[in-house]
Design a protein around this motif. Sequence first.
Motif, short mmCIF file in Angstrom:
data_model
loop_
_atom_site.label_atom_id
_atom_site.label_comp_id
_atom_site.label_asym_id
_atom_site.label_seq_id
_atom_site.Cartn_x
_atom_site.Cartn_y
_atom_site.Cartn_z
N CYS A 150 -9.38 106.40 -7.70
CA CYS A 150 -8.45 107.08 -6.79
C CYS A 150 -7.96 106.03 -5.80
O CYS A 150 -8.47 104.92 -5.76
N THR A 151 -6.96 106.40 -4.98
CA THR A 151 -6.47 105.46 -3.99
C THR A 151 -7.02 105.86 -2.62
O THR A 151 -6.85 107.00 -2.19
N VAL A 152 -7.68 104.90 -1.95
CA VAL A 152 -8.35 105.21 -0.68
C VAL A 152 -7.34 105.24 0.46
O VAL A 152 -6.18 104.86 0.29
N GLN A 153 -7.78 105.73 1.65
CA GLN A 153 -6.90 105.76 2.82
C GLN A 153 -7.64 105.22 4.04
O GLN A 153 -8.87 105.22 4.09
N TYR A 154 -6.85 104.76 5.01
CA TYR A 154 -7.37 104.21 6.25
C TYR A 154 -7.49 105.35 7.25
O TYR A 154 -6.53 106.10 7.45
N ARG A 155 -8.69 105.51 7.84
CA ARG A 155 -8.85 106.55 8.87
C ARG A 155 -9.13 105.85 10.19
O ARG A 155 -10.30 105.67 10.56
N PRO A 156 -8.08 105.45 10.92
CA PRO A 156 -8.30 104.69 12.16
C PRO A 156 -9.14 105.46 13.16
O PRO A 156 -9.95 104.87 13.88
N GLU A 157 -8.97 106.81 13.20
CA GLU A 157 -9.70 107.58 14.21
C GLU A 157 -11.21 107.56 13.94
O GLU A 157 -12.01 107.67 14.84
N PHE A 184 0.70 99.97 0.18
CA PHE A 184 1.98 99.63 -0.45
C PHE A 184 1.72 98.93 -1.79
O PHE A 184 0.57 98.55 -2.09
N ASN A 185 2.78 98.79 -2.56
CA ASN A 185 2.68 98.21 -3.90
C ASN A 185 2.59 96.69 -3.82
O ASN A 185 3.54 96.02 -3.44
N PHE A 186 1.42 96.16 -4.17
CA PHE A 186 1.26 94.71 -4.18
C PHE A 186 0.97 94.30 -5.62
O PHE A 186 -0.15 94.42 -6.10
N GLY A 187 2.00 93.86 -6.30
CA GLY A 187 1.86 93.41 -7.67
C GLY A 187 1.27 94.47 -8.60
O GLY A 187 0.46 94.16 -9.46
N GLY A 188 1.71 95.73 -8.42
CA GLY A 188 1.29 96.77 -9.34
C GLY A 188 0.05 97.53 -8.91
O GLY A 188 -0.35 98.48 -9.56
N LYS A 189 -0.58 97.10 -7.80
CA LYS A 189 -1.75 97.83 -7.30
C LYS A 189 -1.50 98.20 -5.85
O LYS A 189 -0.85 97.43 -5.12
N ILE A 215 -7.69 100.61 -4.62
CA ILE A 215 -8.25 101.42 -5.71
C ILE A 215 -9.75 101.52 -5.54
O ILE A 215 -10.47 100.52 -5.51
N CYS A 216 -10.21 102.76 -5.38
CA CYS A 216 -11.63 103.04 -5.13
C CYS A 216 -12.47 102.51 -6.28
O CYS A 216 -12.10 102.65 -7.45
N PRO A 236 2.51 106.82 -6.76
CA PRO A 236 1.50 105.97 -7.38
C PRO A 236 0.85 104.97 -6.42
O PRO A 236 -0.29 104.57 -6.64
N PHE A 237 1.52 104.59 -5.34
CA PHE A 237 0.92 103.60 -4.44
C PHE A 237 0.48 104.20 -3.12
O PHE A 237 0.08 103.49 -2.21
N GLY A 238 0.55 105.54 -3.02
CA GLY A 238 0.09 106.19 -1.80
C GLY A 238 -1.39 106.53 -1.90
O GLY A 238 -1.99 106.42 -2.97
N SER A 239 -1.99 106.93 -0.78
CA SER A 239 -3.40 107.33 -0.80
C SER A 239 -3.52 108.70 -1.44
O SER A 239 -2.61 109.53 -1.34
#
Lengths: 425, 166
Positions: free
Chosen positions: B109-116, B67-72, B103-104, A284-287
Amino acid sequence: MSHAAHEDTPQGPRLPQRAWAFLFERLGLEVAQSLAAKKTVPIHRCAPFYFLGGMALFLFGVQIVTGILLSLYYKPSPDQAFESVRAIMTEVEYGWLIRSVHSWSANLLVGALFLHLLTTYMMRAYRPPREFTWFTGIALLALFMAFGFSGYLLPWNQLAFFASAVGTKIAGSVPVVGEKLLLLARGGENVTGDTLARFYALHVVVFPLVTFALLGVHLFLVQQHGMSIPDREARRHGGEEKVRSMPFVPHFLLRDMVGWYLALGLLAALAALFPWELGEKAEPFGSAPEGIKPEWYFLFMFQALKQLPPHVLGIEGEVVGVLFFAAVGLAVLAIPFLDVGERSRRVLNYCAVPWVAFIIVMTAWGWFPDHLRLSVLLGTGLSLGMLVLTFPFLDRGGPARRLVNVLGAVAVFIFIAVTAWELLV
Amino acid sequence: MSESFEPPSRRNWLLWSLNTGIAATAAAVFYPVVRFLWPRPATVSGAQEMAAPFRVNQLPNAEGNPFNFGGKPCLVVLSADGAKRLARGEPLRTDDVRAFNAICSHVDCTVQYRPEKGDIFCNCHDGVYDLNGRNVSGPPPRPLEAYKVTLRGEPGQEEIIVSRST
């Protein structure tokens, strides 16, 4: 089947006949018998379309049986859901078969319902007095899509988790009530264990109960009004009453059962050759991982929403999309009221053809998002293939039918080519 | 009707009482059911401040991000300058490290970091944000919600403290 035709032995009727007569009198089976005797099915060129409803009914039966079996091992909690489905797939004997059949049958069921809807529309079976058969049918289609959506989350894998987040968020973008709907559907702000419990309760208790009620009304109405005969066929035979018919029991039922038997074989083959995947446990907390997509019957909406810009005329793109799809849904529901004459029917057809093509092309595109050429080919092939449904409406040997023959052949060729390409390249 | 006013008869009064009683019973049944269906108060911590489960030197490809920060989900990224500084082994400044609600803004959806690629990306509908959390392409209608970041501890291995800037 008459209870009068007893083969009497010197000692009187044999035991099975006596038992039958005993039950017949006490359970009032005359009613059932007379109903069965009354029900007939017209014989004409479009008659094969009458099998689709029965096919959906059979697949629903498969869903009930396999669903009950799965519920014996499934545990609806975020800590255990994924593991319990994995146990069903790997430890429980024939668990892979039961789960795969459940998933495949769900997909075939929605497919059968789409075709049932489309052919019912083409035969204009919603004409008075059958409007309520149409309404209950549309409600049942919506219900089965909701079954699919709620069932998708239950294995609690990555795909399901994010698909459910997206799906509930889209429902939640409806103006005014959206936010409340979202909270109610998720049981909180985010997709959590409470969401899983809600979806489980809907999937195994609420939706089945509503389905039984609606299906009861739908089937009662079909029985009440009899099978609808397309205008064109009635004219060709010189009046509805001149169209030949066959008794439902046993003639049509036996033909139905041949179809069901084939469907059972197809399900077993699909489950054995392509067991349903489990994926990875939800984080739930992953991308969100790559390749998040819903079941194929939501794919056209998903793909269309993906293409919308962030804002359309100052309104958020998703809101516009949701309102548009809701309007189309309402229009489909209202078809019995929209079809009021030759002209309105033509307008409806001009809307329906591009709409079906839109659904198919968007679905194909959603399926192969990175292969534009492949999805255009597949979309074209399937759209042409749908033309085969118009076949019975066209005159034998006429130019239109010859054209459909050619297009059908092209469609089959494209479909085979795309499949081969996808498998080999 | 010839008479415009009918004096309340005993029967009318009884009917009114009956209907009111039935309505009150229905309300007494449905109100708790509706309240029951309403989500319970969040069971998550709802923390206002916490330390990320990794340190600055583990960026940009830190394990457990978001990571989980207060449910988000909370996503920590490096600014372009920050990435350069980190590559050169120079100490990071506070504004080199940024944290967002992952959260997008499109459809959750949950976004991701693309350092490259130096951006923040959402896999569901190909939404792209820059490293300031601004939506730059694809369907997202709004920027990501930003959190306040402070660095604490030994230089080069600072803890990343995120907090809601309320």
